[in-house]
Design an enzyme around this catalytic site. Structure first.
Site, PDB file in Angstrom:
ATOM      1  N   ASN A  40      22.514  62.306  61.597  1.00 17.55           N
ATOM      2  CA  ASN A  40      22.931  61.635  60.348  1.00 17.55           C
ATOM      3  C   ASN A  40      22.131  60.360  60.082  1.00 17.55           C
ATOM      4  O   ASN A  40      22.506  59.551  59.251  1.00 17.55           O
ATOM      5  CB  ASN A  40      24.430  61.334  60.378  1.00 17.55           C
ATOM      6  CG  ASN A  40      24.782  60.290  61.434  1.00 17.55           C
ATOM      7  OD1 ASN A  40      23.919  59.818  62.171  1.00 17.55           O
ATOM      8  ND2 ASN A  40      26.047  59.953  61.518  1.00 17.55           N
ATOM      9  N   ASP A  41      21.057  60.163  60.858  1.00 20.75           N
ATOM     10  CA  ASP A  41      20.123  59.040  60.703  1.00 20.75           C
ATOM     11  C   ASP A  41      20.634  57.721  61.289  1.00 20.75           C
ATOM     12  O   ASP A  41      19.973  56.693  61.172  1.00 20.75           O
ATOM     13  CB  ASP A  41      19.727  58.832  59.224  1.00 20.75           C
ATOM     14  CG  ASP A  41      18.380  58.117  59.103  1.00 20.75           C
ATOM     15  OD1 ASP A  41      17.515  58.352  59.976  1.00 20.75           O
ATOM     16  OD2 ASP A  41      18.197  57.317  58.182  1.00 20.75           O
ATOM     17  N   HIS A 133      10.517  30.206  56.991  1.00 23.67           N
ATOM     18  CA  HIS A 133       9.892  29.976  55.683  1.00 23.67           C
ATOM     19  C   HIS A 133      10.252  28.607  55.085  1.00 23.67           C
ATOM     20  O   HIS A 133       9.420  27.948  54.483  1.00 23.67           O
ATOM     21  CB  HIS A 133      10.292  31.114  54.732  1.00 23.67           C
ATOM     22  CG  HIS A 133       9.852  30.885  53.344  1.00 23.67           C
ATOM     23  ND1 HIS A 133       8.524  30.850  52.996  1.00 23.67           N
ATOM     24  CD2 HIS A 133      10.552  30.645  52.208  1.00 23.67           C
ATOM     25  CE1 HIS A 133       8.426  30.622  51.696  1.00 23.67           C
ATOM     26  NE2 HIS A 133       9.639  30.495  51.200  1.00 23.67           N
ATOM     27  N   ASP A 172       1.403  24.928  48.690  1.00 27.54           N
ATOM     28  CA  ASP A 172       2.509  24.406  47.887  1.00 27.54           C
ATOM     29  C   ASP A 172       3.076  23.139  48.504  1.00 27.54           C
ATOM     30  O   ASP A 172       2.807  22.807  49.662  1.00 27.54           O
ATOM     31  CB  ASP A 172       3.608  25.469  47.707  1.00 27.54           C
ATOM     32  CG  ASP A 172       4.098  26.022  49.020  1.00 27.54           C
ATOM     33  OD1 ASP A 172       4.274  25.228  49.953  1.00 27.54           O
ATOM     34  OD2 ASP A 172       4.298  27.247  49.129  1.00 27.54           O
ATOM     35  N   LYS A 195       2.241  24.872  43.369  1.00 28.30           N
ATOM     36  CA  LYS A 195       2.403  26.329  43.223  1.00 28.30           C
ATOM     37  C   LYS A 195       3.749  26.694  42.608  1.00 28.30           C
ATOM     38  O   LYS A 195       4.775  26.096  42.932  1.00 28.30           O
ATOM     39  CB  LYS A 195       2.284  26.974  44.617  1.00 28.30           C
ATOM     40  CG  LYS A 195       2.611  28.453  44.654  1.00 28.30           C
ATOM     41  CD  LYS A 195       2.388  29.009  46.046  1.00 28.30           C
ATOM     42  CE  LYS A 195       3.446  30.009  46.427  1.00 28.30           C
ATOM     43  NZ  LYS A 195       3.291  30.538  47.772  1.00 28.30           N
ATOM     44  N   ARG A 197       5.938  30.296  42.041  1.00 29.34           N
ATOM     45  CA  ARG A 197       5.939  31.753  42.256  1.00 29.34           C
ATOM     46  C   ARG A 197       6.576  32.430  41.055  1.00 29.34           C
ATOM     47  O   ARG A 197       7.729  32.157  40.718  1.00 29.34           O
ATOM     48  CB  ARG A 197       6.663  32.128  43.551  1.00 29.34           C
ATOM     49  CG  ARG A 197       6.602  33.624  43.829  1.00 29.34           C
ATOM     50  CD  ARG A 197       7.059  33.976  45.238  1.00 29.34           C
ATOM     51  NE  ARG A 197       6.041  33.733  46.254  1.00 29.34           N
ATOM     52  CZ  ARG A 197       4.997  34.522  46.485  1.00 29.34           C
ATOM     53  NH1 ARG A 197       4.801  35.604  45.761  1.00 29.34           N
ATOM     54  NH2 ARG A 197       4.139  34.232  47.433  1.00 29.34           N
ATOM     55  N   ASP A 221      -0.784  27.973  55.729  1.00 30.31           N
ATOM     56  CA  ASP A 221       0.465  28.458  55.140  1.00 30.31           C
ATOM     57  C   ASP A 221       1.341  29.014  56.256  1.00 30.31           C
ATOM     58  O   ASP A 221       0.864  29.277  57.362  1.00 30.31           O
ATOM     59  CB  ASP A 221       0.163  29.538  54.085  1.00 30.31           C
ATOM     60  CG  ASP A 221       1.230  29.579  52.990  1.00 30.31           C
ATOM     61  OD1 ASP A 221       2.283  28.934  53.153  1.00 30.31           O
ATOM     62  OD2 ASP A 221       1.011  30.271  51.986  1.00 30.31           O
TER      63      ASP A 221
HETATM   64  C1  R5P Z   1       5.658  31.351  50.090  1.00 34.01           C
HETATM   65  O1  R5P Z   1       6.114  30.453  49.476  1.00 34.01           O
HETATM   66  C2  R5P Z   1       5.018  31.273  51.432  1.00 34.01           C
HETATM   67  O2  R5P Z   1       4.848  29.982  51.864  1.00 34.01           O
HETATM   68  C3  R5P Z   1       3.722  32.013  51.416  1.00 34.01           C
HETATM   69  O3  R5P Z   1       2.802  31.313  50.616  1.00 34.01           O
HETATM   70  C4  R5P Z   1       3.919  33.377  50.891  1.00 34.01           C
HETATM   71  O4  R5P Z   1       4.962  33.995  51.557  1.00 34.01           O
HETATM   72  C5  R5P Z   1       2.674  34.192  50.997  1.00 34.01           C
HETATM   73  O5  R5P Z   1       2.880  35.428  50.384  1.00 34.01           O
HETATM   74  P1  R5P Z   1       1.664  36.108  49.628  1.00 34.01           P
HETATM   75  O6  R5P Z   1       0.547  36.190  50.627  1.00 34.01           O
HETATM   76  O7  R5P Z   1       2.178  37.469  49.221  1.00 34.01           O
HETATM   77  O8  R5P Z   1       1.340  35.241  48.467  1.00 34.01           O
END
Ligand code: R5P
Length: 312
Positions: A40-41, A133, A172, A195, A197, A221
């Site tokens: 059933n996985d 993060h 960022d 930056k 997103r 980063d």
């Molecule tokens: C995002 O805010 C993180 O600090 C990285 O810049 C991000 O996760 C990188 O993801 P990607 O390479 O897809 O831009």
């Protein structure tokens, strides 16, 4: 003084090489785990070594397929707790759900918090992780978290380079504090991108705060996923006349063939650590191991010594 309990290290299936390396540094055997998948996985985990009154460490990076590896980790923690472990420690070199750390749209989930709760519910009593993060993710856990970074490893690598004209650039402002700490280690100035997103695959960097013209740039980063961030930053750096660009990060995820695309771009080198297993190699890529740092932290946690003192 209470007796030091025996350490028992188990590894999930996400990153066997890293688990083996950590065990080698600790000079302890890796304990066997049996993972079964039913018709059933559903998954079932059996820890095939005694956990009773042991200090159990479960090493599992939350990398692709993240959901599978997460459930495996939860089941392993549950099995260890049910087997009377004295303490269950989750060693999560890459905590992927950390990117889900705020309510930045209506009716969205905050996975970083939910997964932290799931781990504790499963029996995890302590977490050891690297480069979350964002710092607030640390506070999502209701159990102690030892939050390491890989700045020492990355700085050690760049110290071998000619840094006379170098500058560290964070994509960022959120990561600028870490970039500044990294730059301090190398005695370099720091700059940061403004930056924004737009989506998982689109970012906009409107400007770079700081002087990068004619400089050898080290982009720092926390992770490179699709590379969208780095590509956008490369455009701004070119416009501002940077002389050369190297790229460094802790978590080299390199989704969507990002490694080849980055290597084909005009970067001198790409440096990451082995918190995630790498599916591809490239002559421009250097992978630094975090196994010695994780092993040292595990050893200190086990005997009750300060971990922060080691990584400050
Ligand atoms: C995002 O805010 C993180 O600090 C990285 O810049 C991000 O996760 C990188 O993801 P990607 O390479 O897809 O831009």
């Amino acid at each position: 003084m209470p007796p030091v309990r025996e350490i028992a290290v188990f590894g999930g299936s996400s990153h066997p090489e890293l688990t083996a390396e950590i065990c080698a540094h600790l000079r302890v055997p890796q304990r066997p785990v049996l993972l079964k998948r039913f018709a059933n996985d559903c998954l079932e985990v059996q820890l095939q070594s005694n956990c009773r009154e042991r200090d159990v460490f479960i090493i599992q990076s939350l990398v692709r397929p993240v959901q599978e590896h997460l459930v495996e980790l939860l089941l392993m923690a549950d099995a260890a707790r049910g087997a009377s472990a004295a303490r269950v420690n989750a060693v999560i070199p890459h905590y992927a759900y950390a990117r889900s750390d705020k309510k930045d749209a209506t009716r969205i989930s905050i996975g970083g918090r939910l997964v932290a709760d799931l781990l504790v519910t499963a029996g995890v009593g302590r977490v050891l992780t690297l480069n979350l993060h964002s710092p607030q993710v640390h506070g999502f856990f209701s159990v102690p978290v030892d939050h390491l970074h890989a700045l020492r490893e990355l700085a050690g690598h760049f110290r071998q380079r000619d840094l006379s004209n170098a500058v560290v650039v964070s994509p960022d402002l959120g990561y600028a504090k870490s970039a500044a700490a990294f730059a301090r280690r190398l005695g370099l100035p720091v700059a940061a991108g403004a930056k924004e997103r737009i989506s998982d695959s689109e970012v906009r960097i409107a400007a770079i705060i700081g002087d990068v013209g004619g400089r050898d740039v080290i982009i720092l980063d926390d992770e490179i996923s699709r590379g969208t961030t780095v590509f956008e930053l490369l455009d701004r750096l070119r416009e501002q006349g940077a002389r050369s660009v190297a790229v460094a990060c802790t978590h080299g995820l390199f989704a969507d063939n990002a490694l080849d695309k980055l290597a084909a771009a005009d970067v001198t080198e790409i440096v990451c650590t082995n918190t995630a297993p790498l599916e591809a190699e490239h002559p421009k890529l250097t992978v630094l191991s975090v196994a010695p740092a994780l092993a040292e932290a595990i050893s200190r946690i086990h005997i009750g010594e300060s971990v922060s003192a080691l990584f400050d």
